[in-house]
Motif scaffolding. Sequence first.
Motif, PDB file in Angstrom:
ATOM      1  N   HIS B 678     124.746  91.924 145.416  1.00 29.22           N
ATOM      2  CA  HIS B 678     124.476  92.211 146.820  1.00 29.22           C
ATOM      3  C   HIS B 678     123.477  93.362 146.888  1.00 29.22           C
ATOM      4  N   SER B 679     122.537  93.254 147.812  1.00 30.06           N
ATOM      5  CA  SER B 679     121.538  94.306 147.956  1.00 30.06           C
ATOM      6  C   SER B 679     122.142  95.516 148.643  1.00 30.06           C
ATOM      7  N   LEU B 680     122.349  96.560 147.876  1.00 29.19           N
ATOM      8  CA  LEU B 680     122.896  97.818 148.403  1.00 29.19           C
ATOM      9  C   LEU B 680     122.415  98.919 147.466  1.00 29.19           C
ATOM     10  N   PRO B 681     122.313 100.138 147.958  1.00 28.72           N
ATOM     11  CA  PRO B 681     122.025 101.232 147.019  1.00 28.72           C
ATOM     12  C   PRO B 681     123.096 101.262 145.937  1.00 28.72           C
ATOM     13  N   GLY B 682     122.731 101.654 144.709  1.00 31.06           N
ATOM     14  CA  GLY B 682     123.632 101.590 143.564  1.00 31.06           C
ATOM     15  C   GLY B 682     125.049 102.083 143.827  1.00 31.06           C
ATOM     16  N   PRO B 683     125.212 103.308 144.304  1.00 25.01           N
ATOM     17  CA  PRO B 683     126.578 103.820 144.513  1.00 25.01           C
ATOM     18  C   PRO B 683     127.351 102.973 145.532  1.00 25.01           C
ATOM     19  N   GLU B 684     126.655 102.470 146.546  1.00 23.27           N
ATOM     20  CA  GLU B 684     127.307 101.611 147.540  1.00 23.27           C
ATOM     21  C   GLU B 684     127.691 100.270 146.922  1.00 23.27           C
ATOM     22  N   ALA B 685     126.831  99.774 146.055  1.00 24.84           N
ATOM     23  CA  ALA B 685     127.149  98.513 145.378  1.00 24.84           C
ATOM     24  C   ALA B 685     128.397  98.684 144.519  1.00 24.84           C
ATOM     25  N   TYR B 686     128.501  99.804 143.834  1.00 21.32           N
ATOM     26  CA  TYR B 686     129.710 100.075 143.036  1.00 21.32           C
ATOM     27  C   TYR B 686     130.946 100.071 143.928  1.00 21.32           C
ATOM     28  N   LYS B 687     130.832 100.706 145.080  1.00 23.49           N
ATOM     29  CA  LYS B 687     131.972 100.720 146.001  1.00 23.49           C
ATOM     30  C   LYS B 687     132.271  99.315 146.517  1.00 23.49           C
ATOM     31  N   TYR B 688     131.221  98.624 146.956  1.00 21.61           N
ATOM     32  CA  TYR B 688     131.373  97.296 147.555  1.00 21.61           C
ATOM     33  C   TYR B 688     132.101  96.356 146.600  1.00 21.61           C
ATOM     34  N   PHE B 689     131.776  96.470 145.300  1.00 16.84           N
ATOM     35  CA  PHE B 689     132.388  95.573 144.322  1.00 16.84           C
ATOM     36  C   PHE B 689     133.598  96.199 143.619  1.00 16.84           C
ATOM     37  N   GLY B 690     133.954  97.418 144.012  1.00 20.13           N
ATOM     38  CA  GLY B 690     135.172  98.022 143.470  1.00 20.13           C
ATOM     39  C   GLY B 690     135.026  98.646 142.101  1.00 20.13           C
ATOM     40  N   PHE B 691     133.941  99.339 141.859  1.00 17.34           N
ATOM     41  CA  PHE B 691     133.737  99.997 140.567  1.00 17.34           C
ATOM     42  C   PHE B 691     133.620 101.508 140.685  1.00 17.34           C
ATOM     43  N   ASP B 692     133.892 102.035 141.875  1.00 16.77           N
ATOM     44  CA  ASP B 692     133.973 103.482 141.993  1.00 16.77           C
ATOM     45  C   ASP B 692     135.342 103.916 141.452  1.00 16.77           C
ATOM     46  N   VAL B 693     135.503 105.192 141.211  1.00 11.71           N
ATOM     47  CA  VAL B 693     136.725 105.680 140.557  1.00 11.71           C
ATOM     48  C   VAL B 693     137.969 105.305 141.364  1.00 11.71           C
ATOM     49  N   ASP B 694     137.909 105.487 142.675  1.00 10.09           N
ATOM     50  CA  ASP B 694     139.076 105.171 143.508  1.00 10.09           C
ATOM     51  C   ASP B 694     139.498 103.713 143.356  1.00 10.09           C
ATOM     52  N   SER B 695     138.540 102.829 143.410  1.00 10.51           N
ATOM     53  CA  SER B 695     138.872 101.405 143.292  1.00 10.51           C
ATOM     54  C   SER B 695     139.477 101.097 141.928  1.00 10.51           C
ATOM     55  N   ILE B 696     138.912 101.694 140.885  1.00  6.20           N
ATOM     56  CA  ILE B 696     139.439 101.427 139.540  1.00  6.20           C
ATOM     57  C   ILE B 696     140.879 101.911 139.447  1.00  6.20           C
ATOM     58  N   VAL B 697     141.115 103.112 139.954  1.00  7.64           N
ATOM     59  CA  VAL B 697     142.466 103.669 139.916  1.00  7.64           C
ATOM     60  C   VAL B 697     143.444 102.739 140.633  1.00  7.64           C
ATOM     61  N   SER B 698     143.042 102.306 141.794  1.00  8.73           N
ATOM     62  CA  SER B 698     143.955 101.490 142.591  1.00  8.73           C
ATOM     63  C   SER B 698     144.206 100.133 141.924  1.00  8.73           C
ATOM     64  N   LYS B 699     143.165  99.523 141.374  1.00  9.96           N
ATOM     65  CA  LYS B 699     143.361  98.226 140.727  1.00  9.96           C
ATOM     66  C   LYS B 699     144.200  98.342 139.458  1.00  9.96           C
ATOM     67  N   VAL B 700     143.958  99.370 138.670  1.00  4.89           N
ATOM     68  CA  VAL B 700     144.698  99.521 137.417  1.00  4.89           C
ATOM     69  C   VAL B 700     146.170  99.829 137.706  1.00  4.89           C
ATOM     70  N   SER B 701     146.430 100.697 138.673  1.00  2.00           N
ATOM     71  CA  SER B 701     147.835 101.038 138.943  1.00  2.00           C
ATOM     72  C   SER B 701     148.568  99.831 139.527  1.00  2.00           C
ATOM     73  N   ASP B 702     147.858  99.069 140.317  1.00  2.00           N
ATOM     74  CA  ASP B 702     148.436  97.842 140.843  1.00  2.00           C
ATOM     75  C   ASP B 702     148.766  96.864 139.703  1.00  2.00           C
ATOM     76  N   TYR B 703     147.845  96.748 138.774  1.00  2.00           N
ATOM     77  CA  TYR B 703     148.077  95.866 137.615  1.00  2.00           C
ATOM     78  C   TYR B 703     149.283  96.342 136.818  1.00  2.00           C
ATOM     79  N   TRP B 704     149.376  97.643 136.600  1.00  2.00           N
ATOM     80  CA  TRP B 704     150.493  98.202 135.838  1.00  2.00           C
ATOM     81  C   TRP B 704     151.830  97.859 136.508  1.00  2.00           C
ATOM     82  N   MET B 705     151.839  97.974 137.829  1.00  2.00           N
ATOM     83  CA  MET B 705     153.053  97.648 138.560  1.00  2.00           C
ATOM     84  C   MET B 705     153.387  96.163 138.400  1.00  2.00           C
ATOM     85  N   ARG B 706     152.363  95.337 138.531  1.00  2.00           N
ATOM     86  CA  ARG B 706     152.613  93.892 138.467  1.00  2.00           C
ATOM     87  C   ARG B 706     153.142  93.463 137.101  1.00  2.00           C
TER      88      ARG B 706
END
Lengths: 720, 720
Positions: B678-706
């Motif tokens: 998707h055309s977005l500035p790099g940091p926004e693209a990371y957020k949009y696709f879930g690769f910023d630190v917050d998104s990683i934390v949330s996905k990994v902790s969710d996976y751990w729970m599951r």
Amino acid sequence: MAPGILSPDKTHSTNVLSSSLKEESGIKSQRNKEHELVLKTFRLLISDLCQQFNGGHPGGAIGMAAIGIALWKYVMRYAPLQPEFFNRDRFVLSNGHTCLFQYTFLHLTGYRDMTMDQLKSYHSKRWDSICPGHPEIEIEGIEVTTGPLGQGVANAVGLAMATKNLAATYNLPGFDIVSNHTWCMIGDACLQEGVALEAISFAGHLKLNNLTIIYDNNQITCDGSVDLTNTEDVNAKMMACGWDVIDVEDGCYDIDGIVAALERARASADKPTFINVRTIIGLDSSVAGQAEAHGAAFGADDVKRMKRSYGFNEDEYFVVGDEVRQFFSDLPSRGEQIVSQWNDLVKKYADAHPLLAEEFQRRRSGKLPSDWKTLIPSPDKFPDKPLATRASSGLMINPLAKAINSFMVGTADLSPSVHMAWDGKQDFQHPNLRTACGINGSYAGRYIHYGVREHAMCAISNGMAAFAPGTFIPITSSFFMFYLYAAPAVRMGALQRLKVIHAATHDTIGMGEDGPTHQPIELAALFRSMPNLLYIRPADSEETAGAWIAAIEAQDASSIISTSRHKVPQLKQTRRDGVAKGAYVIQEDDDAQLTLIGVGAELSHVLDAAVVLRETKGIRCRVVSFPCQRLFESQSLDYKRNTLRRHRNIPAVVVEPYAPNGWERYADASISVRRFGHSLPGPEAYKYFGFDVDSIVSKVSDYWMRISQDEILRREFVDL
Amino acid sequence: MAPGILSPDKTHSTNVLSSSLKEESGIKSQRNKEHELVLKTFRLLISDLCQQFNGGHPGGAIGMAAIGIALWKYVMRYAPLQPEFFNRDRFVLSNGHTCLFQYTFLHLTGYRDMTMDQLKSYHSKRWDSICPGHPEIEIEGIEVTTGPLGQGVANAVGLAMATKNLAATYNLPGFDIVSNHTWCMIGDACLQEGVALEAISFAGHLKLNNLTIIYDNNQITCDGSVDLTNTEDVNAKMMACGWDVIDVEDGCYDIDGIVAALERARASADKPTFINVRTIIGLDSSVAGQAEAHGAAFGADDVKRMKRSYGFNEDEYFVVGDEVRQFFSDLPSRGEQIVSQWNDLVKKYADAHPLLAEEFQRRRSGKLPSDWKTLIPSPDKFPDKPLATRASSGLMINPLAKAINSFMVGTADLSPSVHMAWDGKQDFQHPNLRTACGINGSYAGRYIHYGVREHAMCAISNGMAAFAPGTFIPITSSFFMFYLYAAPAVRMGALQRLKVIHAATHDTIGMGEDGPTHQPIELAALFRSMPNLLYIRPADSEETAGAWIAAIEAQDASSIISTSRHKVPQLKQTRRDGVAKGAYVIQEDDDAQLTLIGVGAELSHVLDAAVVLRETKGIRCRVVSFPCQRLFESQSLDYKRNTLRRHRNIPAVVVEPYAPNGWERYADASISVRRFGHSLPGPEAYKYFGFDVDSIVSKVSDYWMRISQDEILRREFVDL
């Protein structure tokens, strides 16, 4: 004198159309004053749009301003309020990085979605921007997604071919219901890309007089002067390729000259036209004529300076004055008039030729005849003998392609090998072509000999598919290996969710003697990971039927149907509706110890191995046929688990003579190929790489023994 | 008159060299009789070789027989007994399917390995055959592996550039120690492929007068007459591209005419030469001049008929009579003489110019200066601030490329972006080139502006690397996305185990605004599954140093070094020797519950996420940096297990904004991208696709729970 296109060789008798505004500056007409204001407004708007987020590509768009006015104000036939008007001229921006050029003209000419607010979202953080860094097909007024250079040229050739085919099929005396022109804007770079050079050569051969390339000749690319890398005589090259060439000397200002060239191109008798327009990149910026104008904003100070020199207020931004609005204000209503005249014509056509009109209407609505699926043979019609799946491919699609004129079927010079030609097929050719073989050409023909131009074939097919959703279903064909040549175009088709079907034959090492250069070890990994693309490997005639049905029914995806060169047995257990699910259990065993996954041409080896494993080793295996990973992924979790049964702790072994990358998701071990291939007859190649039944049996039983003894191995992926 | 090259337009003043054997049939000289016998023998031998296993490509080889005699007997300078003689002429068979042409001349001229027994192994079941379906570089006398059409043309351009560069670097008055010519044989198809068209344009620009293309113009491809698909004026096109053109009308018999054309080409003052030789495919077979002669044996009866009509015994096979042996018998000793003269010259050169000679000798032996690694900066020399890894790439390789003249560094028009140009670099250009930018060209220059020709760039680089093992290390550069354009050439480099290093910048969605056309979601899966290729994604300057060292030290592999557009932090824990192992633990924790795998530009996100996971969620993660899968695969089982610890039942999550295909081998779950970008500035693209630190934390902790709640999930690969 330096070589190159800046000094066109007049002995080639190109045609220079020119009328300089500058010479008549004393007696400027009102119209010319308007032009000057519009040009300045446009250039400053582009500069502002890049400046706001300090990025983007201003230079090319600014240099092309006069070309844009000529196109959108005077020459192109389109309807801003009905962007999907069927008979509109198609405009392709092959130098897609200059997208602001197109976005801005869409805005000025009245396309509803392209508001000033949207224009300002270029390079912003807005995820819902319709001004991405390159034009995207989803945006109204954009015909194809462009960006990777050269693709647009080939897309334009496809669009022009689509027009020719529809015109030859439906136009009748007094009823030119399909008559649009395709305009393709290119920069210096597009002329260096192989895919464009292939398409240019082919368009010249086809004598597509409804196609015009407009060359923004600013002699600058990222690295500097084009002379650094390209000093060929471009005009002479185009003429050698069968194109008419028109020069425009002053492309920055000479709108009349550009209009004259464009109109002459539209009237071309029997050749595509190449208009060589000299421009200056980043005109009037401090980096005018330099590479620095290409891919960076000019800087706030320089934009202010430009505004002052143009007599604009340096502190005002995104200014589009009333006079400029006025200048473009007639275009929406002119567009409505064009649409309404065409609607009238089509109505009269329907009265005079109801059957043709009905078909035309169906194709415009993107539909196939409702009974299309009945044309695909049922199993009782299959030959009761081993058949190469490439031959099965022909068996399935030939009747469809013959009967339904939505299909445009082509090959990159492998007609004898790919089985895509049907009995009595007519070639898509210029009507005057009489070849050495005595073939009569017609634009109504739907079999396309692309020559050895795989990349252009696929990019041209994207163009045909993009003409109007579903009006055409282009089919390409070649050896699977050569889809690596075409991969950028396959990708662009998938990115645009265009229904293009690629019939790829000679897959895996089974293709034999041609050797490692032709054995596509790692290509499946590419296409299986490519979004919006179905890579389908059917195992026999029945699965090949399923593959074609899946590809034709796929919404918003391109497909590759990957088939064998060699004969494979007709399997009793295969099911076309199984293919639709991507994978299915072909041989169940409730007490199975292992699951074997078979794919395509090697599925029969796996089925045979399962029998031998049970009978000689006492190892019970269930077998899954797995023709398409992406289709499988879209199934329910339950379906996926019941198919693979890994949740029941049954290890799975996949057997496929490709690099295993990606299979690790579905299997615990693989019999695969992790090196390049080898030139050997197919059956010998299978033996050499361990894909004959004996080798599979031995590897699987060995694996079973190892995991029985070593618990840790169960947690790791193992290459057998 | 039909259009096309069969009717060359004489107004273009091409040069027709011709001396017909047929006209002087009454007074045939002994030499001409010999030629006739050799031609017949050759054609029958080809027919027999295809007939024995009823397959192969006889037609082209037979049509080119006279060209082969002209080349191997009269024109080319080579040494059959010393195939690796450094200053030999290079011959490239771009139409590689006609490989029997080359194998047979290698046999006849005395190459030791190419015995008659080996010739007969063509299309046999022998896995140790040196007569595969296409020529392969490992075979003596074969310069490059060919087959995929058009590649050979670009390889030949690279070989000719290698000669030019060495000559400009080492030749001195009286010492033309590098003076070989490159001859490239092509068919109709090569002229249609984009990669060839790019290379042809570039060779014309470079004025490579040491390069000759010999066009086997038989006007037939698989689909039939070339007129079906290509009616351009080939000669005019070549001239427009800056080539000299010579026509030979009777290419089947006129050996003298061909020799004259070849000799004139070798003497060309300042252009490459295109020799357009009219031939007849499958001459004298019953399918002569037809597509059927291309890819199938003629049939036993037809071969017998040919033998009878030639005055041969129809029941004798593979006949090479004494007269024919005699005809070629001088070539081994002539070759030895050529080598010995050259050795003498080089000895005198060494006496006169010992330092240069020493360097020349080192490069001939394929070695870099022994201290090359010291030129790569150590960490204390890195800037103490975030740096794009593309800039780090420049930091590492620029000093090497500047100091060591084995490196030939080029870019497909992205000099400002790829950081491959060093201070004071000199361009590889024809010495007379004076560009608009005032750059002085020299063939001694080692920075190559390829233009926007990614595919040709990589194929040309293969040619340079193939000149002699290790004499050159070519480096290419472009955005990673555009290596899809070049993928067939990257593949050919890997297949031939050529040390070519591709500096690919702007990887992943982090590259930002250019959008989905430029964001290489699925490309890593392709290159990670390509054999003999290292795809390396370094995380910071230190790992980038490691990547370059690994690529340069790699034996028998090509490499892609994949770097970020945007700045990334300098990480304290990264290690260049870790890169050499493909993956390494960057943050250990003996009590870890999860392993996080980070790659390249996103490794820093993963490290930060690990901290947040421990501090805010109480989840303990170890972190593995994983720059190169293929390097990791070659480590010991122990090393692999200790790095990943999956044998200890610690689940691993890989974080990389690419399609995950292939990571399933090393991880249990992925944070990845399974759609286009998707055309977005790099940091926004990371957020949009879930690769910023917050998104990683949330996905990994969710996976751990599951997985804590659902045992089955542990057995399946999960997309987070």
